[in-house]
Design a protein around this motif. Structure first.
Motif, PDB file in Angstrom:
ATOM      1  N   UNK A 192      45.764  28.688  40.463  1.00 19.51           N
ATOM      2  CA  UNK A 192      45.430  28.795  38.996  1.00 19.51           C
ATOM      3  C   UNK A 192      44.230  29.581  38.318  1.00 19.51           C
ATOM      4  N   UNK A 193      44.218  30.813  37.884  1.00 21.86           N
ATOM      5  CA  UNK A 193      43.376  31.525  37.699  1.00 21.86           C
ATOM      6  C   UNK A 193      43.471  31.602  35.872  1.00 21.86           C
ATOM      7  N   UNK A 194      41.948  31.579  35.311  1.00 25.06           N
ATOM      8  CA  UNK A 194      41.850  31.900  34.036  1.00 25.06           C
ATOM      9  C   UNK A 194      41.350  33.497  34.089  1.00 25.06           C
ATOM     10  N   UNK A 195      42.163  34.310  33.276  1.00 25.94           N
ATOM     11  CA  UNK A 195      42.182  35.658  33.472  1.00 25.94           C
ATOM     12  C   UNK A 195      41.537  36.237  32.133  1.00 25.94           C
ATOM     13  N   UNK A 196      40.527  37.030  32.279  1.00 27.16           N
ATOM     14  CA  UNK A 196      39.731  38.036  31.280  1.00 27.16           C
ATOM     15  C   UNK A 196      39.902  39.140  31.563  1.00 27.16           C
ATOM     16  N   UNK A 197      39.134  40.013  30.403  1.00 25.16           N
ATOM     17  CA  UNK A 197      39.224  41.563  30.448  1.00 25.16           C
ATOM     18  C   UNK A 197      37.699  41.910  30.709  1.00 25.16           C
ATOM     19  N   UNK A 198      37.548  42.933  31.886  1.00 29.11           N
ATOM     20  CA  UNK A 198      36.102  43.328  32.018  1.00 29.11           C
ATOM     21  C   UNK A 198      36.358  44.756  32.303  1.00 29.11           C
ATOM     22  N   UNK A 199      35.599  45.506  31.523  1.00 27.65           N
ATOM     23  CA  UNK A 199      35.627  46.987  32.032  1.00 27.65           C
ATOM     24  C   UNK A 199      35.200  47.274  33.541  1.00 27.65           C
ATOM     25  N   UNK A 200      34.134  46.326  33.982  1.00 30.77           N
ATOM     26  CA  UNK A 200      33.381  46.606  35.425  1.00 30.77           C
ATOM     27  C   UNK A 200      33.369  45.271  36.196  1.00 30.77           C
ATOM     28  N   UNK A 201      34.529  44.861  36.359  1.00 30.24           N
ATOM     29  CA  UNK A 201      34.557  43.262  37.139  1.00 30.24           C
ATOM     30  C   UNK A 201      33.737  43.639  38.228  1.00 30.24           C
ATOM     31  N   UNK A 202      32.901  42.282  38.569  1.00 36.36           N
ATOM     32  CA  UNK A 202      32.039  42.303  39.613  1.00 36.36           C
ATOM     33  C   UNK A 202      32.664  42.301  40.960  1.00 36.36           C
ATOM     34  N   UNK A 203      33.756  41.469  41.041  1.00 39.11           N
ATOM     35  CA  UNK A 203      34.590  41.630  42.319  1.00 39.11           C
ATOM     36  C   UNK A 203      35.955  42.091  42.130  1.00 39.11           C
ATOM     37  N   UNK A 204      36.239  42.788  43.321  1.00 41.10           N
ATOM     38  CA  UNK A 204      37.670  43.575  43.400  1.00 41.10           C
ATOM     39  C   UNK A 204      38.451  43.061  44.195  1.00 41.10           C
ATOM     40  N   UNK A 205      38.010  42.330  45.081  1.00 42.37           N
ATOM     41  CA  UNK A 205      38.743  41.734  46.088  1.00 42.37           C
ATOM     42  C   UNK A 205      38.246  39.871  46.462  1.00 42.37           C
ATOM     43  N   UNK A 206      39.397  39.078  46.202  1.00 45.68           N
ATOM     44  CA  UNK A 206      39.251  37.587  46.179  1.00 45.68           C
ATOM     45  C   UNK A 206      39.939  37.283  47.557  1.00 45.68           C
ATOM     46  N   UNK A 207      39.091  36.379  48.515  1.00 44.47           N
ATOM     47  CA  UNK A 207      39.987  35.795  49.489  1.00 44.47           C
ATOM     48  C   UNK A 207      39.983  34.263  49.175  1.00 44.47           C
ATOM     49  N   UNK A 208      41.193  33.964  48.848  1.00 43.17           N
ATOM     50  CA  UNK A 208      41.353  32.485  48.502  1.00 43.17           C
ATOM     51  C   UNK A 208      41.295  31.618  49.638  1.00 43.17           C
ATOM     52  N   UNK A 209      40.854  30.470  49.626  1.00 42.09           N
ATOM     53  CA  UNK A 209      40.810  29.350  50.705  1.00 42.09           C
ATOM     54  C   UNK A 209      42.091  28.578  50.870  1.00 42.09           C
TER      55      UNK A 209
END
Length: 254
Positions: free
Chosen positions: A86-103
């Motif tokens: 489950x993700x809480x999603x927000x908008x950001x012009x320049x997100x800090x992360x582009x790739x998420x490796x989920x455990x």
């Protein structure tokens, strides 16, 4: 054993991750979510989220914003090990992360294995107790990734339902000295599958208990205590270290 493999692979027990993950996305760049297991289902909170699965890599989900500055929303992803991310999603012009490796969701994996073992045929003999037409036995012991799974069957051959008040696992001394109290160490299951509250008249109930891996010194044994609620049909099972060492290794989930 073939039945065990198929049950382990096909049983889905949906368990949510304990905490939601914050995910900020943009309209300009694509964010990649890499899961440990293949993706079964994706649910978007609103159409402001664009999500696309990668056919060549079923564990990867590509996410992008459909519009700028959308209100906070959510994204849920179900994988074939039974996990719900489950993700809480927000908008950001320049997100800090582009790739998420989920455990890997450890608890979903425990549930998947435990559910897969529930209906397995008996593989262990000699661990049983019987009182007043109530019979209990440890019918299988399995191991995977530092976790041991104990398959327990309780058969009620009486016309009276058997309500379980206590079902306890603990390590106990084999012998007690005249001046020495018996030492007991309780073991708390990491996960339990099956009905542990009642065994209907003239029926059998199967259950599986997942415990951290352990072995037992010669002077001790694993005790399984089963006590009836408002009754006297109490059972006690003794599991030796020799039996524990006969545990069957479970196959990998794929």
């Amino acid at each position: 054993m073939k039945r065990l493999v198929w049950l382990a692979l096909t049983s889905l027990f949906f368990v949510s991750l304990k905490a939601q993950t914050s995910l900020c996305i943009s309209t300009e760049k694509t964010t990649s979510l890499v899961f440990p297991f293949s993706i079964l289902h994706v649910d978007r909170g609103t159409q402001a989220i664009l999500a696309q699965q990668v056919k060549e890599s079923p564990t990867i989900l590509l996410v992008k914003a459909a519009e700028k500055g959308f209100p906070e929303t959510n994204l849920s992803v179900v994988t074939d090990d039974g996990s719900v991310y489950s993700f809480v999603v927000c908008y950001d012009n320049n997100p800090a992360n582009w790739v998420y490796h989920l455990p890997t969701n450890k608890f979903a994996t425990l549930a998947t294995y435990a559910n897969g073992i529930l209906d397995n045929p008996r593989t262990m003999h000699g661990i049983k107790d019987e009182q007043w037409d109530i019979k209990a036995m440890v019918s299988g012991i399995y191991i995977k990734n530092e976790i041991m799974y104990y398959q327990l069957n309780i058969t009620n051959n009486s016309p009276v339902d058997y309500d379980i008040d206590v079902l306890r696992f603990f390590i106990r001394d084999k012998k007690k000295g005249k001046r020495t109290a018996i030492q007991e160490t309780d073991l708390k299951p990491l996960h339990i599958s099956g009905n542990t509250s009642q065994v209907k008249a003239n029926s059998t109930s199967s259950m599986v208990f997942a415990l951290d891996k352990f072995t037992i010194p010669d002077a001790k044994y694993l005790a399984v205590q089963i006590m009836e609620k408002n009754g006297g049909r109490h059972l006690s099972l003794k599991v030796s270290n020799k039996k524990i060492m006969q545990a069957i290794i479970l196959p990998d989930l794929k």
